[in-house]
Structure formats: C-alpha cells, structure tokens
Design an enzyme around this catalytic site. Structure first.
Site, PDB file in Angstrom:
ATOM      1  N   GLY A   9       0.826  -1.202   0.000  1.00 21.69           N
ATOM      2  CA  GLY A   9       0.000   0.000   0.000  1.00 21.69           C
ATOM      3  C   GLY A   9       0.859   1.250   0.000  1.00 21.69           C
TER       4      GLY A   9
ATOM      5  N   CYS B 111       5.364  -6.290   1.390  1.00 21.21           N
ATOM      6  CA  CYS B 111       5.751  -4.876   1.311  1.00 21.21           C
ATOM      7  C   CYS B 111       5.256  -4.101   2.547  1.00 21.21           C
ATOM      8  CB  CYS B 111       5.254  -4.260   0.000  1.00 21.21           C
ATOM      9  SG  CYS B 111       6.053  -2.701  -0.420  1.00 21.21           S
ATOM     10  N   TYR B 112       4.197  -3.280   2.413  1.00 16.33           N
ATOM     11  CA  TYR B 112       3.655  -2.573   3.572  1.00 16.33           C
ATOM     12  C   TYR B 112       3.253  -3.578   4.652  1.00 16.33           C
ATOM     13  CZ  TYR B 112       0.580   0.366   6.449  1.00 16.33           C
ATOM     14  OH  TYR B 112      -0.002   1.030   7.497  1.00 16.33           O
TER      15      TYR B 112
ATOM     16  N   HIS C 190       7.342  -8.027  -4.084  1.00 13.35           N
ATOM     17  CA  HIS C 190       5.984  -8.396  -4.507  1.00 13.35           C
ATOM     18  C   HIS C 190       6.006  -9.724  -5.270  1.00 13.35           C
ATOM     19  CE1 HIS C 190       3.749  -4.686  -3.501  1.00 13.35           C
ATOM     20  NE2 HIS C 190       4.929  -4.116  -3.635  1.00 13.35           N
TER      21      HIS C 190
ATOM     22  N   GLU D 254       3.513 -11.419  -6.130  1.00 12.29           N
ATOM     23  CA  GLU D 254       2.305 -11.540  -6.954  1.00 12.29           C
ATOM     24  C   GLU D 254       2.482 -11.047  -8.381  1.00 12.29           C
ATOM     25  OE1 GLU D 254       1.595  -7.623  -4.606  1.00 12.29           O
ATOM     26  OE2 GLU D 254       2.798  -9.444  -4.483  1.00 12.29           O
TER      27      GLU D 254
ATOM     28  N   SER E 253     -25.465  -6.080 -23.397  1.00 11.39           N
ATOM     29  CA  SER E 253     -24.681  -5.344 -24.388  1.00 11.39           C
ATOM     30  C   SER E 253     -24.064  -6.266 -25.428  1.00 11.39           C
ATOM     31  CB  SER E 253     -23.559  -4.565 -23.693  1.00 11.39           C
ATOM     32  OG  SER E 253     -22.607  -5.470 -23.148  1.00 11.39           O
TER      33      SER E 253
ATOM     34  N   VAL F 259     -18.888  -9.794 -22.611  1.00 10.93           N
ATOM     35  CA  VAL F 259     -18.742 -11.038 -21.854  1.00 10.93           C
ATOM     36  C   VAL F 259     -19.587 -11.044 -20.582  1.00 10.93           C
ATOM     37  CG1 VAL F 259     -17.118 -12.581 -20.689  1.00 10.93           C
ATOM     38  CG2 VAL F 259     -16.399 -11.342 -22.725  1.00 10.93           C
ATOM     39  N   ASP F 260     -19.457  -9.984 -19.761  1.00  8.49           N
ATOM     40  CA  ASP F 260     -20.104  -9.960 -18.445  1.00  8.49           C
ATOM     41  C   ASP F 260     -21.626 -10.013 -18.539  1.00  8.49           C
ATOM     42  OD1 ASP F 260     -17.481  -9.640 -17.648  1.00  8.49           O
ATOM     43  OD2 ASP F 260     -17.656  -7.482 -17.368  1.00  8.49           O
TER      44      ASP F 260
ATOM     45  N   LYS G 194     -12.431 -11.545 -14.044  1.00 12.19           N
ATOM     46  CA  LYS G 194     -12.785 -11.614 -15.460  1.00 12.19           C
ATOM     47  C   LYS G 194     -12.495 -12.975 -16.076  1.00 12.19           C
ATOM     48  CE  LYS G 194     -14.068  -9.131 -19.153  1.00 12.19           C
ATOM     49  NZ  LYS G 194     -15.161  -8.156 -19.197  1.00 12.19           N
TER      50      LYS G 194
END
Length: 519
Positions: free
Chosen positions: A59, A86-87, A175, A177, A229, A232-233, A375
C-alpha cells in the site's frame, strides 16, 4: 461480506495497493478460495473459524507516521498463519517492536536480486542462492522484531524476508504476486499448502449449478430485467439467469450507435435465435449522437454516454410490470474498487462507464451473480454455460464503446470510418492467429489530419492508431510486438479500403505510464 459457502478461505487485507487483486488471483489460480477485505472490515470480523490464512497487502501508506493503517494486534494471537507483503511486512515489524525508516537514498523500485541467508519453509523451491524480485518501497525494516529471524536479503534491504516460524508469521519486502518476480507463485504455494495447510476448494467450472440455484431462490416467480450489451459480463449474466427463471428474464439491448461494425445486430441475433432470450431492442443511436455533438472532453463524453444509457434503460424498464430485480454484470474487482480506503493515496484516473449506479427511483433490488468472480473466471463460467467462443473470449470493450476511441468530438461519419478500420484490423488479427495471443486490441481515430498522396491526387485525411497489448487483468500492460509483415499488410489494407484514412500508426507505449484506452 462473504460470498462463497466455502468452509476454508484465505483472507487478504487490502491496504490500498494497485496490485492487491493479483494476490487474490494467484491464490484462486491455485484452487483456493480467497476474499479481499479492507482494514475496517477485518476489525469488525468476529468469526475467524473459516480463515486458514491471512495475507497483508502492500500500500501507499507508511508506518512511520503517527497514524497508519493497521489491523488489531489480537489477530496475531489467533494462531492463523500470516504473510505480509511490502507494507504488510513493515506493519508486522512495527506491531512486533521492530524499527522502520524512510530513506529516499536507499529506496528500491523495480528489479532487485534476492540472496538466500537461511533455509525457510516459505522459500522452499523458490531459489537456490539468489533470485530476481520486484521491489516498490522507500520504507525499510532496519531493526528486527524480537523472536524474528532473517531468511533472505537484498543489497539495499538487509531484512527482506523476516519470519517467526513458531507463530507462523512471515513478511516479504518484495511483490511475489507480480510476474516480474521470478517464480513468485512458489511463495504463495508454500504459504498456502505447507504453512496454512489448506486444501484445494475452488473450481470455477463447478460454480454454475450453485449460482443457478441461488438465483432461483432469490427471485422466485418475480421478473428480472437485464441490460444486455453483448459483452462477456452481461452475456454470462443473461445466460445464467435465463437458466434459472427462463422467460421471467427481460433483456434490454440499447443500440448506442457506438459499437463495432455489425456487432450489435450479430449479438441480438445470437441471443434471440440461438439462446431464445426474451429481448427488447432499443435503437437510440440518433439520440446518443445528438447528445455528443461538439463534445470533445473525454470525461464529459463518458458521463453523457453513461447517464443517457441509464436514462433510456430506466424509461424502457418501466414499461414492464411485476419487475422486482435488476441484474448487473458487476465483477469482484468492481466491488473492491468501489470501497473507500481510509488513508490510501489513490487517485481517479478516469471514470468507468458501467450500468452500475442503479437509480433510486427505480426501486428495484440488485442481483449480481458475478460479484465474486474475476474476469478470467467469468470466461470459464460462460464457457460452461455454452456461450459462443467469439463472445466468451472476446477482448475487453469499454462501456462508452467507440465514443472514446474517436478522439475529440464524435460524429456519425467518424464512427463509420473507425468501424471500417477496426473491422479490418480485428479480422486480420483473427486470420493471422494473433487475436488470442493479445489481451486487448483496437483501432482509434485521431483528431489529426495529414497530407497524403493517392494516385496523382493530394489527400488530407485522418490518422488511424492501432493498439494491441498483453496483460493479465488490465492493471499493467505492455504493447504486443506485432510482426512487421503484419503491420505492413494491415496499414496497406486500411488505407486502401477505408475512405477518410491516409495514415496508420502503431502505439508502442505501456501501462504505466500510459493507459490502455486513449481516453
């Protein structure tokens, strides 16, 4: 804010890092359910029985301030394994009596070489003697907390990995990740399966029946409206709810005139004929162009498109009786980003148009079946529902559509020019087997006219910009290195076939510092 009925999970405390979602993704990709909470939520949590491990994110805050973001110290007494990143590492050190200093001279941003000091269960199979990791910090732990040891270090950070093995508390300054850290996933594997000893419990493909049952239970015999629309979602939401309540789902498709060439008609035909959905089609393209006339500011364009969409959708929805629910394709990242992070230095880059923001006077209950998914998980779910591949694995497309890919003011003529160029670009990517290698690609029309020569005539026409990026989630991205032979071919084809364009350029900027979309 529990979504999933899993008995075991990993809790991720978000201190405002731009990449916290990547931590949750890494954990889920390994078959373990994870949830993200903010510090104020974990302070209110009373039942920790299902939590098998806690990860503290990075953060922008600093523990060197008098007031800093934290978690209750009592959590460290619950015998739950904790990993600070990290933080998160700095917070662990601070709360256990260590010392942290800010240093602009010894700060680390980017690649650093990590050296092994002592054997650790956290770094098992991670490296032999050294490894490349990704750093992003000015603060550093300079005094080790009592009962902690150092298992790895870098040239600038002597206390890069610290741990209290007895209490199962671990901290890493880098990090793991992000993809820039070599073999970073191994850190998470060791934490999950060797330290937390959690079992694999998460498989997105098996979630379909649970979600269908949940929708049936929530909705009963009532009706649901959904803005469809063709993305995908919204497509996955519509198919999922249709499986649960059939004709009691009413889909409304609003044609803004800002979609890709033939995409709206194609989507309507597929959902009407193949999936037998109950769809109401609204052609509002003239109204959108009218409202966008002479508007060039990107934020204004986004707001005009978003607000008008909601207004039209609201008006049409009132024509149906006995509707009690509004379905939305809200994803887990949307939920995370909508929260307020006290003390974080986040800034607004640009507004995002989602059909979110339910007008209060509609008086409908929200139903958001995808709100616990990322997603890529939604794509897997869509595939299990039988959604066509060319819809399910379609590149991300912005809510405002081509309205923000025509840079500057929007006109029907410019949209038509862009639709043609974009259509050629997409088709050539597919034909060249490049489409699936790219996270997002598009054509944009720049507000720049340049001189050209076609035959013996002088032209003065628009410049078309092509963009293609690789990414995992859109938070960071790099441009895709399209082959020169492809660029030659696509430039020639667009210029020769699209009247109004006489120059094609390729965008080679990354995110950051640029964004994926131009507006």
């Amino acid at each position: 804010m529990q979504f999933h009925n899993s008995k075991e999970k990993i809790l991720i405390v978000d201190f405002g890092s731009q990449v916290t979602k990547l931590i949750a993704r890494r954990v889920r990709d390994m078959g373990v359910y994870s949830e993200i909470v903010i510090p104020s939520e974990i302070k209110k949590l009373k039942d920790f029985s299902s939590i098998k491990g806690i990860i503290l994110s990075g953060g922008p805050s600093t523990v060197t301030n008098l007031k800093f973001q934290t978690i209750p110290y009592e959590i460290f007494k619950k015998n739950i394994p904790i990993l600070g990143i990290c933080y998160g590492l700095q917070l662990i050190a601070k709360l256990h009596g260590g010392k942290i200093k800010s240093s602009k001279k010894r700060r680390e941003f980017g690649r650093a070489i990590l050296f092994k000091k002592k054997k650790s269960i956290l770094t098992k199979n991670f490296f032999n003697k050294k490894s490349a990791v990704w750093m992003s910090h000015e603060d550093a732990v300079v005094k080790l907390p009592k009962n902690f040891i150092v298992s790895a270090y870098t040239k600038n950070s002597k206390l890069t990995i610290i741990e209290n093995q007895k209490k199962k508390i671990y901290g890493v300054q880098f990090h793991p990740e992000v993809t820039h850290t070599e073999n970073g996933n191994q850190i998470f594997k060791n934490f999950l399966f060797l330290i937390c000893k959690i079992k694999k419990n998460w498989n997105i493909g098996s979630q379909k029946q649970r979600l269908i049952k949940k929708v049936k239970y929530l909705v009963g015999s009532n009706k649901v409206i959904c803005a469809l629309s063709g993305g995908v979602d919204s497509s996955v939401v519509a198919l999922l709810i249709n499986k649960a309540i059939k004709k009691n789902l009413i889909c409304i498709m609003v044609d803004t005139g800002l979609m890709r060439k033939n995409e709206f008609k194609y989507s309507y035909g597929i959902f009407k004929k193949k999936y037998k959905l109950n769809i109401k089609l609204i052609d509002a393209s003239k109204l959108f162009f009218k409202k966008l006339k002479k508007v060039s500011d990107p934020e204004k364009k986004r707001k005009i498109i978003g607000n008008l969409f909601i207004k039209i959708f609201e008006k049409e929805s009132k024509k149906f009786k006995n509707v009690k629910f509004l379905a939305q394709g809200t994803l887990y990242p949307d939920i995370i980003e909508s929260r307020s992070y006290t003390g974080s230095k986040t800034s607004k880059i640009k507004s995002h148009h989602n059909v979110g923001g339910l007008p209060k006077k509609m008086n409908l209950k929200l139903i958001e079946p995808l709100k616990e998914f990322f997603k890529d998980e939604v794509r897997i779910l869509g595939n299990s529902l039988g959604l066509l591949k060319d819809i399910c694995f379609r590149h991300p497309f912005p809510g405002p559509g081509l309205g923000i890919r025509v840079i500057g003011n929007v006109t029907p003529q410019k949209i038509k020019i862009l639709q043609e160029a974009d259509h050629i670009y997409m088709n050539e990517l597919i034909k060249s087997n490049l489409y699936d290698k790219i996270w997002q690609a598009y054509a944009a029309l720049l507000p720049v006219k340049t001189v050209g020569v076609m035959g013996d005539s002088r032209t003065y026409e628009y410049t078309c910009l092509l963009r293609a990026v690789t990414s995992e989630d859109g938070m960071t991205a790099d441009y895709y290195n399209l082959p020169k032979v492809f660029l030659d071919k696509i430039s020639n084809k667009i210029i020769n076939n699209v009247r109004g364009i006489n120059r094609v350029v390729y965008d080679i900027s990354s995110k950051p510092p640029s964004t994926i979309e131009l507006e």
